[in-house]
Design a protein around this motif. Structure first.
Motif, short mmCIF file in Angstrom:
data_model
loop_
_atom_site.label_atom_id
_atom_site.label_comp_id
_atom_site.label_asym_id
_atom_site.label_seq_id
_atom_site.Cartn_x
_atom_site.Cartn_y
_atom_site.Cartn_z
N CYS A 45 -13.38 24.23 -12.44
CA CYS A 45 -13.24 24.92 -13.72
C CYS A 45 -13.57 23.98 -14.88
N ILE A 49 -16.64 24.72 -17.33
CA ILE A 49 -16.46 24.88 -18.79
C ILE A 49 -17.37 23.91 -19.53
N ASN A 50 -17.34 22.65 -19.16
CA ASN A 50 -18.16 21.65 -19.85
C ASN A 50 -19.65 21.87 -19.59
N GLU A 148 -15.21 31.66 -22.74
CA GLU A 148 -13.91 31.85 -23.40
C GLU A 148 -12.85 32.29 -22.38
N LYS A 151 -11.79 29.24 -20.44
CA LYS A 151 -10.97 28.38 -21.30
C LYS A 151 -9.56 28.95 -21.44
N ARG A 152 -9.45 30.24 -21.73
CA ARG A 152 -8.14 30.86 -21.92
C ARG A 152 -7.31 30.86 -20.65
N SER A 154 -7.55 28.80 -18.10
CA SER A 154 -7.13 27.44 -17.77
C SER A 154 -5.98 27.01 -18.67
N GLU A 155 -5.96 27.47 -19.91
CA GLU A 155 -4.84 27.18 -20.80
C GLU A 155 -3.58 27.91 -20.35
N VAL A 163 -12.18 19.01 -22.59
CA VAL A 163 -13.37 19.70 -23.07
C VAL A 163 -14.20 18.68 -23.83
N LEU A 168 -16.15 23.85 -28.91
CA LEU A 168 -15.32 24.75 -28.12
C LEU A 168 -13.84 24.48 -28.37
N ALA A 169 -13.48 23.21 -28.50
CA ALA A 169 -12.09 22.88 -28.78
C ALA A 169 -11.65 23.47 -30.11
#
Length: 177
Positions: A45, A49-50, A148, A151-152, A154-155, A163, A168-169
């Motif tokens: 993941c 993402i990166n 997105e 990212k969401r 994984s958060e 990241v 994106l951050a």
């Protein structure tokens, strides 16, 4: 618990959730009986993402024409525009695709190949670098939505993934002067 995008050309739908028991993201490509269930590890993941951040930044025609110091801002505005026009957001757990007892087990994704064309992006999810797996073709805005979603989720999983991009951050923050 799950984010859902608008229909994508190849898979019909992309859904993403988190399995606490497996400590993996669960990715569904497609709809109904044809949906493919995939497991995405924390490590993959972060790489995905990166990787998507880099692909979106390098392939942006608008950012390519912007001065170097403004390119990240251009990609951030493109990302925010895609999010404003999308339906990406937390969905109810009841909206997850059904998993029947006779369904094949989820495929553990080890490799994602990303092919960029002028009009779209093709992601192929593979169980090994040489193995075949399901693929999805996404528009630029759809790819922003999938990014997105990753990212969401994984958060929400509290993975604290690094990241590599400032744009994106910063995508969750908007500063107006």
């Amino acid at each position: 618990m799950t984010d859902t995008t608008q229909p994508a050309p190849a898979a019909g739908q992309v859904s993403l959730g988190y399995s606490a028991r497996e400590d993996r993201l669960v990715l569904w490509l497609g709809t109904g009986e044809e949906a493919k269930m995939l497991f995405v590890t924390r490590r993959l993941c972060a790489l995905l993402i990166n990787g998507l951040v880099g692909v979106l930044a390098r392939s942006s025609p608008t950012a390519a024409h912007a001065p170097a110091e403004l390119r990240n801002d251009v990609v951030l505005m493109e990302h925010q525009g895609a999010m404003a026009a999308s339906s990406v957001g937390p969905a109810d757990a009841d909206t997850l695709p059904p998993i029947s007892g006779d369904a094949p087990p989820p495929m553990l994704v080890e490799t994602v190949n990303i092919t960029t064309t002028p009009s779209d992006f093709r992601l192929v999810f593979r169980p090994s670098p040489q193995g075949d797996g399901p693929a999805i073709t996404l528009s630029r805005s759809d790819l922003h939505m999938v990014l997105e979603m990753l990212k969401r989720q994984s958060e929400l999983a509290q993975w604290s993934l690094p990241v590599d991009s400032g744009w994106l951050a910063a995508s969750g923050q908007v500063t107006v002067n």
